[in-house]
Scaffold this motif. Structure first.
Motif, short mmCIF file in Angstrom:
data_model
loop_
_atom_site.label_atom_id
_atom_site.label_comp_id
_atom_site.label_asym_id
_atom_site.label_seq_id
_atom_site.Cartn_x
_atom_site.Cartn_y
_atom_site.Cartn_z
N CYS A 33 29.76 68.47 4.16
CA CYS A 33 30.39 68.15 2.87
C CYS A 33 29.65 67.06 2.11
CB CYS A 33 31.83 67.71 3.09
SG CYS A 33 32.88 68.93 3.89
N SER A 34 28.58 66.50 2.70
CA SER A 34 27.84 65.39 2.10
C SER A 34 28.76 64.22 1.78
CB SER A 34 27.11 65.86 0.83
OG SER A 34 26.16 66.86 1.14
N CYS A 35 29.67 63.94 2.72
CA CYS A 35 30.61 62.83 2.56
C CYS A 35 30.25 61.70 3.52
CB CYS A 35 32.04 63.28 2.84
SG CYS A 35 32.72 64.41 1.61
N VAL A 36 30.60 60.49 3.15
CA VAL A 36 30.41 59.34 4.03
C VAL A 36 31.50 59.34 5.09
CG1 VAL A 36 30.53 56.81 4.16
CG2 VAL A 36 29.26 57.92 2.30
N LEU A 37 31.07 59.17 6.33
CA LEU A 37 32.00 58.99 7.45
C LEU A 37 31.59 57.70 8.14
CD1 LEU A 37 34.26 59.81 9.37
CD2 LEU A 37 32.65 61.33 10.55
N GLN A 38 32.34 56.65 7.90
CA GLN A 38 32.04 55.32 8.46
C GLN A 38 33.10 54.97 9.50
OE1 GLN A 38 30.87 52.19 5.66
NE2 GLN A 38 32.24 50.77 6.70
N VAL A 39 32.66 54.42 10.62
CA VAL A 39 33.57 54.08 11.72
C VAL A 39 33.78 52.57 11.76
CG1 VAL A 39 34.05 54.39 14.17
CG2 VAL A 39 32.63 56.07 12.96
N GLY A 40 35.03 52.18 11.94
CA GLY A 40 35.41 50.78 11.81
C GLY A 40 35.12 49.89 13.00
N HIS A 41 33.86 49.86 13.43
CA HIS A 41 33.47 48.88 14.46
C HIS A 41 33.15 47.57 13.73
CE1 HIS A 41 33.50 51.40 18.02
NE2 HIS A 41 33.01 52.38 17.27
N LEU A 42 34.18 46.76 13.56
CA LEU A 42 34.16 45.64 12.63
C LEU A 42 33.10 44.59 12.96
CD1 LEU A 42 35.68 44.66 10.14
CD2 LEU A 42 37.27 43.46 11.65
N LEU A 43 32.82 44.39 14.25
CA LEU A 43 31.92 43.31 14.62
C LEU A 43 30.47 43.56 14.22
CD1 LEU A 43 33.29 42.18 18.09
CD2 LEU A 43 33.71 41.22 15.84
N ARG A 44 30.14 44.79 13.86
CA ARG A 44 28.79 45.07 13.37
C ARG A 44 28.50 44.33 12.06
NH1 ARG A 44 25.67 49.53 14.38
NH2 ARG A 44 26.25 50.62 16.28
N TYR A 45 29.57 43.90 11.38
CA TYR A 45 29.41 43.23 10.10
C TYR A 45 29.50 41.71 10.23
CZ TYR A 45 30.28 47.99 8.64
OH TYR A 45 30.20 49.34 8.51
N SER A 46 29.57 41.22 11.45
CA SER A 46 29.73 39.79 11.67
C SER A 46 28.41 39.04 11.57
CB SER A 46 30.36 39.52 13.05
OG SER A 46 29.45 39.85 14.08
N ALA A 47 28.49 37.77 11.19
CA ALA A 47 27.30 36.92 11.14
C ALA A 47 26.71 36.75 12.53
CB ALA A 47 27.66 35.56 10.54
N GLU A 48 27.58 36.71 13.55
CA GLU A 48 27.12 36.54 14.92
C GLU A 48 26.25 37.71 15.37
OE1 GLU A 48 30.13 36.20 13.79
OE2 GLU A 48 31.30 34.66 14.84
N HIS A 49 26.68 38.91 15.06
CA HIS A 49 25.91 40.10 15.44
C HIS A 49 24.53 40.08 14.79
CE1 HIS A 49 24.73 44.15 16.33
NE2 HIS A 49 24.75 44.49 15.06
N ARG A 50 24.49 39.73 13.54
CA ARG A 50 23.20 39.66 12.84
C ARG A 50 22.31 38.60 13.47
NH1 ARG A 50 25.15 39.44 8.31
NH2 ARG A 50 25.12 37.20 7.87
N ALA A 51 22.88 37.45 13.80
CA ALA A 51 22.10 36.37 14.40
C ALA A 51 21.56 36.77 15.77
CB ALA A 51 22.94 35.11 14.50
N ILE A 52 22.36 37.50 16.53
CA ILE A 52 21.93 37.93 17.87
C ILE A 52 20.76 38.91 17.76
CG2 ILE A 52 22.60 39.31 19.89
CD1 ILE A 52 25.42 38.11 19.58
N THR A 53 20.91 39.92 16.93
CA THR A 53 19.88 40.95 16.83
C THR A 53 18.60 40.44 16.19
OG1 THR A 53 20.90 41.75 14.77
CG2 THR A 53 21.54 42.84 16.81
N GLU A 54 18.69 39.36 15.42
CA GLU A 54 17.49 38.76 14.86
C GLU A 54 16.69 37.99 15.91
OE1 GLU A 54 18.97 36.36 11.72
OE2 GLU A 54 18.97 37.98 10.23
N ARG A 55 17.35 37.59 17.03
CA ARG A 55 16.70 36.74 18.02
C ARG A 55 16.40 37.44 19.34
NH1 ARG A 55 19.47 34.03 14.48
NH2 ARG A 55 18.79 31.94 13.83
N ILE A 56 17.26 38.36 19.75
CA ILE A 56 17.05 39.09 21.00
C ILE A 56 16.89 40.57 20.67
CG2 ILE A 56 18.01 39.75 23.23
CD1 ILE A 56 17.32 36.86 23.23
N THR A 57 15.69 41.09 20.85
CA THR A 57 15.43 42.49 20.53
C THR A 57 15.17 43.33 21.78
OG1 THR A 57 13.06 42.07 20.23
CG2 THR A 57 14.48 41.86 18.28
N GLN A 58 14.84 42.68 22.90
CA GLN A 58 14.57 43.41 24.14
C GLN A 58 15.32 42.73 25.29
OE1 GLN A 58 10.13 43.32 23.74
NE2 GLN A 58 10.32 45.51 24.09
#
Length: 326
Positions: free
Chosen positions: A115-140
């Motif tokens: 249907c070419s529609c957006v289907l977004q799942v509410g895993h809220l912590l993906r939008y947190s500042a902490e998650h961004r900070a973690i993935t910017e520093r630990i990649t492996q």
């Protein structure tokens, strides 16, 4: 690409999270809250009165008036409600988990693509500042330890603690570790509800990384932490205190006597994850931005959670056969 200026949204299910979504949509500069629907008409009217919108007595009537729906109902209804919305060309933001089964999740993903529609799942912590900070520093990462515990509340006990709480950290771990799961060993017990209230899982990935994840909703305190060891160093994140400590060789204050290591300490101000989630939803629906937590991400988290649940069942069967559990 949709270039409309008014983005009409409806909320289905106005329990704890549904009410929060209704408030955010009503306040969002690019979303217009058209109405809410809930089988509990008294609760629906109370929320509608608080946020200033209409109550729809049927889901079908709500779908006719909106461009998108937020589905914040029990997991067992996600598939039917999501499918009905997608079939009418409506975008969907569905609370986690994406569905009650992997098969239903795959069907929703396929329908959204068709249907070419957006289907977004509410895993809220993906939008947190902490998650961004973690993935910017630990990649492996080589080893991850996640703890998410809280006192007992009746909300969420319609499912096990794995689908209620642990799935948050499973999703975060899967977003960080770029490798398929090789094996899972898990244990859980029911304490205050018909479902498992405390669980521990050891997840081994094909690249050798191991994650140990603990979730409890029968603890005396609330604690949400994640620790990661990797090539870049050691990182400890406290999601409650919004603090992160990163031991590494590249930046931060030198740690004497450690052979060249430094410590970077970071704190965050309040960060509204739910508003960030709706910002992302609007950007995807109106402007074609990539969906950060798409159906495939939701499916990976659900598949992992269901594998943990199955391993718990196997562990419980073993304990019952040996007399450790009644």
């Amino acid at each position: 690409m949709n270039v409309q200026s008014v983005f009409r949204v409806g909320i289905v299910g106005v329990g704890h999270f549904g009410r929060l979504h209704a408030v955010k949509v009503a306040q969002h500069p690019k979303e217009t809250l058209i109405g809410v629907h809930d089988p509990d008409i008294k609760r629906a009217r109370a929320v509608a009165r608080d946020v200033g919108c209409r109550v729809f007595e049927s889901y079908e009537a709500l779908l006719e008036q909106v461009d998108a729906v937020v589905i914040a109902t029990p997991a067992e209804s996600h598939y039917a409600l999501g499918l009905a919305a997608l079939e009418t060309g409506r975008h969907v933001l569905v609370e986690k988990p994406i569905a009650a089964s992997v098969e239903e999740g795959h069907a929703l993903a396929a329908k959204a693509a068709q249907c070419s529609c957006v289907l977004q799942v509410g895993h809220l912590l993906r939008y947190s500042a902490e998650h961004r900070a973690i993935t910017e520093r630990i990649t492996q990462p080589v080893y991850i330890e996640a703890t998410r515990i809280a006192p007992f509340k009746i909300r969420g006990t319609d499912v096990s603690v794995v689908l209620d709480l642990m799935i948050h950290d499973l999703d975060l771990v899967l977003a960080i570790v770029d490798s398929p799961i090789a094996s899972i060993d898990a244990l859980g017990v029911a304490v205050s509800s018909p479902h498992d209230d405390i669980a521990n899982a050891r997840v081994r990935f094909e690249n050798g990384c191991v994650a140990t994840i603990t979730a409890s909703r029968v603890s005396l305190k609330t604690e949400r932490r994640m620790r990661l060891f990797g090539k870049e160093g050691y990182l400890s994140a406290d999601f409650m205190a919004r603090e992160l400590s990163f031991i590494n060789r590249s930046h931060g204050l030198p740690l004497l006597g450690t052979g060249g290591f430094s410590r970077e300490a970071i704190k965050w101000k309040d960060h509204d994850n739910l508003t960030a989630e709706h910002d992302a939803f609007v950007a995807s629906c109106l402007h074609g931005a990539p969906v950060l937590v798409d159906a495939q991400a939701g499916l990976r988290a659900l598949e992992a959670a269901l594998r943990v649940a199955e391993e718990i069942r196997l562990s419980q069967a073993l304990m019952k056969s040996s007399g450790l559990m009644d």
